[in-house]
Scaffold this motif. Structure first.
Motif, PDB file in Angstrom:
ATOM      1  N   ARG A   1      16.986  -4.712   9.105  1.00  0.00           N
ATOM      2  CA  ARG A   1      16.469  -5.803   9.972  1.00  0.00           C
ATOM      3  C   ARG A   1      14.817  -5.504  10.172  1.00  0.00           C
ATOM      4  O   ARG A   1      14.072  -6.635  10.090  1.00  0.00           O
TER       5      ARG A   1
ATOM      6  N   LEU B   1      12.949  -5.956   6.914  1.00  0.00           N
ATOM      7  CA  LEU B   1      12.682  -7.142   6.544  1.00  0.00           C
ATOM      8  C   LEU B   1      11.914  -7.930   7.532  1.00  0.00           C
ATOM      9  O   LEU B   1      11.121  -8.871   6.924  1.00  0.00           O
ATOM     10  N   GLN B   2      11.746  -7.704   8.605  1.00  0.00           N
ATOM     11  CA  GLN B   2      10.733  -8.323   9.503  1.00  0.00           C
ATOM     12  C   GLN B   2       9.276  -7.975   9.226  1.00  0.00           C
ATOM     13  O   GLN B   2       8.482  -8.925   9.144  1.00  0.00           O
TER      14      GLN B   2
ATOM     15  N   ARG C   1       8.574  -9.919   6.001  1.00  0.00           N
ATOM     16  CA  ARG C   1       8.344 -11.462   6.427  1.00  0.00           C
ATOM     17  C   ARG C   1       7.103 -11.637   7.218  1.00  0.00           C
ATOM     18  O   ARG C   1       6.429 -12.667   6.803  1.00  0.00           O
TER      19      ARG C   1
ATOM     20  N   THR D   1      12.107 -16.992   0.894  1.00  0.00           N
ATOM     21  CA  THR D   1      12.970 -15.904   0.402  1.00  0.00           C
ATOM     22  C   THR D   1      12.517 -15.362  -0.808  1.00  0.00           C
ATOM     23  O   THR D   1      12.675 -14.062  -1.160  1.00  0.00           O
TER      24      THR D   1
ATOM     25  N   VAL E   1      21.990 -12.167   4.708  1.00  0.00           N
ATOM     26  CA  VAL E   1      20.907 -11.548   5.009  1.00  0.00           C
ATOM     27  C   VAL E   1      19.958 -12.713   4.814  1.00  0.00           C
ATOM     28  O   VAL E   1      19.676 -13.152   3.760  1.00  0.00           O
TER      29      VAL E   1
ATOM     30  N   VAL F   1      16.300 -14.314   5.350  1.00  0.00           N
ATOM     31  CA  VAL F   1      14.874 -13.878   6.219  1.00  0.00           C
ATOM     32  C   VAL F   1      14.089 -15.267   6.286  1.00  0.00           C
ATOM     33  O   VAL F   1      12.900 -15.121   6.693  1.00  0.00           O
TER      34      VAL F   1
ATOM     35  N   ASN G   1      15.365 -17.800   8.597  1.00  0.00           N
ATOM     36  CA  ASN G   1      16.137 -18.444   9.480  1.00  0.00           C
ATOM     37  C   ASN G   1      15.575 -19.431  10.302  1.00  0.00           C
ATOM     38  O   ASN G   1      16.308 -20.054  10.903  1.00  0.00           O
TER      39      ASN G   1
ATOM     40  N   GLN H   1      13.177 -15.011  13.132  1.00  0.00           N
ATOM     41  CA  GLN H   1      13.222 -15.085  11.506  1.00  0.00           C
ATOM     42  C   GLN H   1      14.479 -14.551  10.557  1.00  0.00           C
ATOM     43  O   GLN H   1      14.458 -15.011   9.630  1.00  0.00           O
ATOM     44  N   ILE H   2      14.813 -13.358  11.208  1.00  0.00           N
ATOM     45  CA  ILE H   2      15.747 -12.528  10.285  1.00  0.00           C
ATOM     46  C   ILE H   2      17.215 -12.651  10.762  1.00  0.00           C
ATOM     47  O   ILE H   2      17.202 -12.241  12.232  1.00  0.00           O
TER      48      ILE H   2
END
Length: 300
Positions: free
Chosen positions: A43, A46-47, A50, A80, A135, A137, A139, A148-149
């Protein structure tokens, strides 16, 4: 086979490109081994991706020139895909524990792919399927106040592939706002594009250009569009007059909706002539479908 022809294998591959896959014992085992110990780290990684994507994209000309969408609302596909590209680069040379775990997960047969579909019967959404994980990314692209994730067990995500036009039409009305109509006035297009959609801005769109459903319909030899047009409730409901006139004047639409028997004959002809394999015939239909939306937008 000629350059202007498709194969069933190619059509099936395109139909499944964005569709979620069944989670079997192997995917559960691989997810437990490689992904479960690194959920928080995944997470966090990925943040970071993003945030990096936002910084590079949110002030781009593409965003600035689209007054109908305020970033990040409505940008789930772009976000995405952008994060997917970053992930793919990381997979070539992973440097964090979570990326190394994801690399090993994929190297041992784990499924990691972008998916598109129905989220909780409320939204169209782009996300990732990573083994038995959902998952997302993007959201926050419907409600910017959300994190966001989002990472959830797939079984608890409420995400489903879209497999028929009935669900697609219902979700289109709910998510985008507007009204769906069965395409019975442009029968030559109906086998590939059974839905006409008047959006919240009053523009007419030849809907269902989305790859997954378009190719799934072709994979099943247009059975999905035929079922929708022949079985949809209120299938004889007419377009509002101004849209009917627009289609008649610009695209030669029928004055009266095509009847069931004639519609069945159109579908039978499409199958008998192998329309789904013929790019030289399918592409002009797609071009017309896109042109309807462009011309309608210009006139509203």
């Amino acid at each position: 086979m000629g350059a202007q022809e498709l194969t069933l294998e190619q059509i099936a591959a395109r139909a499944g490109e964005e569709a979620p896959v069944e989670i079997n014992f192997r995917q559960n085992k691989l997810s437990k081994t490689y992904l479960a110990p690194h959920i928080d780290a995944l997470r966090a990684d990925l943040q970071q991706m993003r945030t990096a994507f936002d910084n590079s994209y949110k002030n781009s000309a593409e965003v600035r020139n689209n007054p109908r969408r305020t970033y990040p609302k409505g940008y789930c596909l772009e976000i995405t895909k952008g994060v997917r590209d970053m992930l793919q680069n990381q997979m070539q040379n992973p440097t964090t524990p979570a990326m190394k775990a994801l690399h090993d997960f994929c190297a041992n047969g784990g499924i990691a792919k972008r998916v598109w579909g129905n989220l909780r019967n409320n939204y169209f959404q782009n996300a990732f399927q990573m083994g038995n994980l959902y998952v997302d990314v993007a959201n926050d692209t419907v409600n910017p106040s959300k994190p966001q994730i989002e990472i959830l067990p797939w079984a608890k995500s409420g995400f489903y592939g879209i497999r028929d036009y009935n669900m697609y039409g219902k979700l289109a009305e709910k998510y985008w706002g507007g009204q769906v109509y069965a395409n019975r006035c442009l029968p030559e297009l109906s086998v590939m594009f059974p839905i006409l959609f008047v959006n919240r801005y009053g523009e007419l769109e030849m809907h269902a250009n989305y790859q997954t459903l378009l190719y799934r319909n072709m994979e099943q030899n247009f059975k999905l569009s035929e079922l929708y047009l022949l079985n949809r409730k209120n299938r004889q409901q007419l377009l509002p007059e101004k849209y009917q006139v627009f289609l008649q004047e610009n695209f030669g639409a029928l004055v009266e909706p095509v009847g069931d028997n004639d519609l069945r004959a159109i579908f039978a002809n499409a199958r008998d002539t192998n329309l789904r394999f013929d790019i030289s015939r399918c592409q002009p239909l797609l071009d017309i479908a896109l042109e309807i939306g462009k011309k309608s937008k210009a006139q509203v």
